[in-house]
Design a protein around this motif. Sequence first.
Motif, mmCIF file in Angstrom:
data_model
loop_
_atom_site.group_PDB
_atom_site.id
_atom_site.type_symbol
_atom_site.label_atom_id
_atom_site.label_comp_id
_atom_site.label_asym_id
_atom_site.label_seq_id
_atom_site.Cartn_x
_atom_site.Cartn_y
_atom_site.Cartn_z
ATOM 1 N N ASP A 279 37.253 54.235 41.585
ATOM 2 C CA ASP A 279 36.980 53.239 40.543
ATOM 3 C C ASP A 279 38.169 52.287 40.467
ATOM 4 O OD1 ASP A 279 36.483 51.753 38.235
ATOM 5 O OD2 ASP A 279 35.631 53.448 37.134
ATOM 6 N N ALA A 280 38.097 51.200 41.250
ATOM 7 C CA ALA A 280 39.229 50.273 41.343
ATOM 8 C C ALA A 280 39.518 49.611 39.995
ATOM 9 C CB ALA A 280 38.955 49.209 42.398
ATOM 10 N N GLU A 281 38.450 49.350 39.227
ATOM 11 C CA GLU A 281 38.638 48.679 37.936
ATOM 12 C C GLU A 281 39.410 49.574 36.967
ATOM 13 O OE1 GLU A 281 35.852 46.441 34.616
ATOM 14 O OE2 GLU A 281 35.029 46.832 36.618
ATOM 15 N N LEU A 282 39.037 50.857 36.948
ATOM 16 C CA LEU A 282 39.762 51.795 36.090
ATOM 17 C C LEU A 282 41.206 51.945 36.559
ATOM 18 C CD1 LEU A 282 40.150 53.888 33.914
ATOM 19 C CD2 LEU A 282 38.973 55.571 35.355
ATOM 20 N N GLN A 283 41.428 51.990 37.880
ATOM 21 C CA GLN A 283 42.784 52.111 38.395
ATOM 22 C C GLN A 283 43.633 50.910 37.982
ATOM 23 O OE1 GLN A 283 44.141 54.885 40.049
ATOM 24 N NE2 GLN A 283 45.973 53.729 39.433
ATOM 25 N N ALA A 284 43.016 49.724 37.993
ATOM 26 C CA ALA A 284 43.736 48.525 37.566
ATOM 27 C C ALA A 284 44.110 48.618 36.086
ATOM 28 C CB ALA A 284 42.885 47.287 37.820
ATOM 29 N N PHE A 285 43.176 49.180 35.274
ATOM 30 C CA PHE A 285 43.465 49.346 33.843
ATOM 31 C C PHE A 285 44.605 50.347 33.636
ATOM 32 C CE2 PHE A 285 42.742 51.718 29.852
ATOM 33 C CZ PHE A 285 42.948 50.681 28.954
ATOM 34 N N ILE A 286 44.579 51.430 34.413
ATOM 35 C CA ILE A 286 45.651 52.434 34.321
ATOM 36 C C ILE A 286 46.990 51.802 34.678
ATOM 37 C CG2 ILE A 286 46.564 54.525 35.420
ATOM 38 C CD1 ILE A 286 43.663 55.571 35.525
ATOM 39 N N ASP A 287 46.993 50.985 35.733
ATOM 40 C CA ASP A 287 48.234 50.309 36.132
ATOM 41 C C ASP A 287 48.731 49.389 35.024
ATOM 42 O OD1 ASP A 287 48.100 51.605 38.541
ATOM 43 O OD2 ASP A 287 47.178 49.924 39.614
ATOM 44 N N GLU A 288 47.789 48.723 34.341
ATOM 45 C CA GLU A 288 48.160 47.832 33.234
ATOM 46 C C GLU A 288 48.784 48.642 32.088
ATOM 47 O OE1 GLU A 288 45.985 45.224 29.733
ATOM 48 O OE2 GLU A 288 44.896 45.566 31.603
ATOM 49 N N CYS A 289 48.179 49.804 31.796
ATOM 50 C CA CYS A 289 48.720 50.665 30.735
ATOM 51 C C CYS A 289 50.132 51.110 31.067
ATOM 52 C CB CYS A 289 47.835 51.893 30.533
ATOM 53 S SG CYS A 289 46.247 51.541 29.777
#
Length: 868
Positions: A279-289
């Motif tokens: 889930d690339a979108e979730l991974q991007a959100f995790i990176d943002e967090c």
Amino acid sequence: MHEQYQPREIEAAAQSFWDQNQSFLATMKPGQEKFYCLSMFPYPSGKLHMGHVRNYTIGDVIARYQRMQGKNVLQPMGWDAFGMPAENAAMKNNVAPAQWTYDNIAYMKTQLKSLGLAIDWSREVTTCKPDYYRWEQWLFTQLFEKGIIYRKNGTVNWDPVDQTVLANEQVIDGRGWRSGALIEKREIPMYYFKITAYADELLSSLDDLPGWPEQVKTMQRNWIGKSRGMEVSFPYDVASIGSEGALKVFTTRADTLMGATYVAVAAEHPLATLAAQGDAELQAFIDECKRGGVAEADIATQEKKGYATRLRVQHPLTGELLPVWVANYVLMHYGDGAVMAVPAHDERDFEFASKYGLPIKPVVRTSAGDETPAPWQDAYGEHGQLINSGAFDGLDFAGAFDAIEVALRDKGLGQARTQFRLRDWGISRQRYWGCPIPIIHSEDGDDIPVPADMLPVVLPEDVVPDGAGSPLARLPSFYETTDPRTGKPARRETDTMDTFVESSWYFARYASPNFTGGMLDKEEANYWLPVDQYIGGIEHAILHLLYARFFHKLMRDQGLIDSSEPFENLLTQGMVVAETYYRVLANGGKDWFNPADVEVERDAKAKVIGAKLKSDGQPVEIGGVEKMSKSKNNGVDPQSMIDAYGADTCRLFMMFASPPDMSLEWSDSGVEGASRFLRRVWRLAHAHVTGGLPGALDVASLNDAQKEVRRAIHLAIRQASQDVGQHHKFNTAIAQVMTLMNVLEKAAQDSGQDRALLHEGLETVTLLLAPITPHICHELWNRLGHDGAVIDAKWPELDESALVQDSLQLVIQVNGKLRGQIEMPASAGREEIEAAARQNENVLRFTEGLTIRKVIVVPGKLVNIVAN
């Protein structure tokens, strides 16, 4: 004795005397009561500011007063010398932090000495010197062996450009303060002090500190944050997660468990990592967090963001499947990195659920009713009777807590637990100018404490940092070493310790600063400690004081000391504040002007109506009174004040302008007033001494006028003794001395008795002012005919008989209005006083034709005649 008060010469002579006679050298004297007076030591920033002057003058007044009480006084001084400012200055000036630090110490020490502080400089400690931090490293190795210090991964703010960890306050809008790079949250190995093992004792022993302000103890209690709650396990939904297990959360609101509608995990949580696979979108959100802040304050104020995952967990009591969200408001290093969300009764969860359309289920009847519609109300978070909770309906908070614990225990999914807000203290810093952590990493991955005979691990002092991570990690001469067990190549730890570590035990090292046989000489430590009076700013009320209390207990448990608390009494002094002036710049910023460069305009009643810059005569805005700071350009250089008026004037103003625990507003006119007062004292003493020293005072033959003068002398002694000794209200003590001076200046000086009485008065003024203005009092004491120094004199003794009055002036009122006075013998009874009042000519005049209904006598004060 020179006719004019000359502070420069007087202060130089007094300080020379103290130095030559080692007047403040403290040694153990077992038969004499000790008094350890300590002000928080300074960071060697370059020069003293007025906050320093106030802090150290308060401590010095207390120390000198206690010496006059006959106590064996210790007042030491040192330097909190490690830290980031030295690194920043080094980069700015291309100089090694060590050189910058030692130069600043030399200058600031000269400034401190000019204040005339009664300091034992033989005990000076400098925390960046190996002879100090050697013992800090030794204690580290001992605690590491015991497991009180351990290593684990911790979440930090990582600057990818400077390659260093940043403190929360160094992250501005998500970017590094120096590089401007986007900050990442990164997991790195760090060393921790297990302060949580002492949480209960740190909390309970606050009750053993009656000499601490309640405000400070409350702040510490809140920081430690003991709370009883429930550990709850939400079983994994195997179908969505793919394995058995449970998500653990801790909640203080177990009564709201039936209102949980989702769970949220931190970006670093294993379930978040699992959900992000594919889930690339979730991974991007995790990176943002991970780029967000790690401070609770940041989390509380930032926008709540989340991401729904495909994962589910089971409600532990109903079996209902709850969605797992990744949320930026959940921190991995707080609790278990997961929360059960009850939006109806938690504001943070309410905000999140409202944003993402998640269910909100009320389960507590509050004063706002049974529903929880938007917007959020504080009432929704109240305790109350349970609703919508099945078998638990109708229970109150305590009943629900117990019943839900029984239900969870039956299923093996929860139990009550006491938890602390306090977290273990991570002390690793990826910086250069700090105490090296005494650990060697072997080839096989072991962490080996440096053996005692190889300590200290010396920090090289010739390094100029460039800001790109710690220079130690790029310095083979530092990090290359050998495994002390095998002789094989190994790598030295390149992290340094949090500088709070140095300031957590310096007070104990002062007891035996030159002892080479260990961290402390136990005999000296047990003699001097605990500190009897500690003085410092309220801004240190939590971390510094908590860590110092923790370290004291560590040293006790290491067998180094017997006491359990470091500071018996605590005085938190207020800030020094001053007016601010500015002009608004074209870009909206503000150009701040120093008060010395501004001319204030006042109306006929002395009210400020405007201000203008002296250099151009143009108006400036008045910004109000604020703490002296470089940023607002409203500081006053203490050195310029000392040069202009002398240290005693600065000390007197600082102590007179405000009680020590309140803010002090700087006033040039106040400083001038303090100077005028000292000149008055000098003039009166000069005139008296010039006439020759009088004979002894014959107390038995004093006339009434002389008795009044002597009464004023001993009233001043009584009041000042209470104000200085019991309440630290130096301002009112000084006011009492000023009142006495008014009496002495007007007193007759005709007879030998008059002159002997004035002599007693001047001796009293000198002794009462000696802790506050020690230089002028040193000179006056000698001029008044004493061979010994005033610092060796005793505080003046109160003669209670001098306060006894033969006669009293009583105010007379008729129907509450002042109509005259009568003088009565002090021994007069009520009937005598009433009879005399009735015969007073003014009473007769104002009661003519009236009937006296009542006579009220207030002994020693007034008579009120009620007539109609």
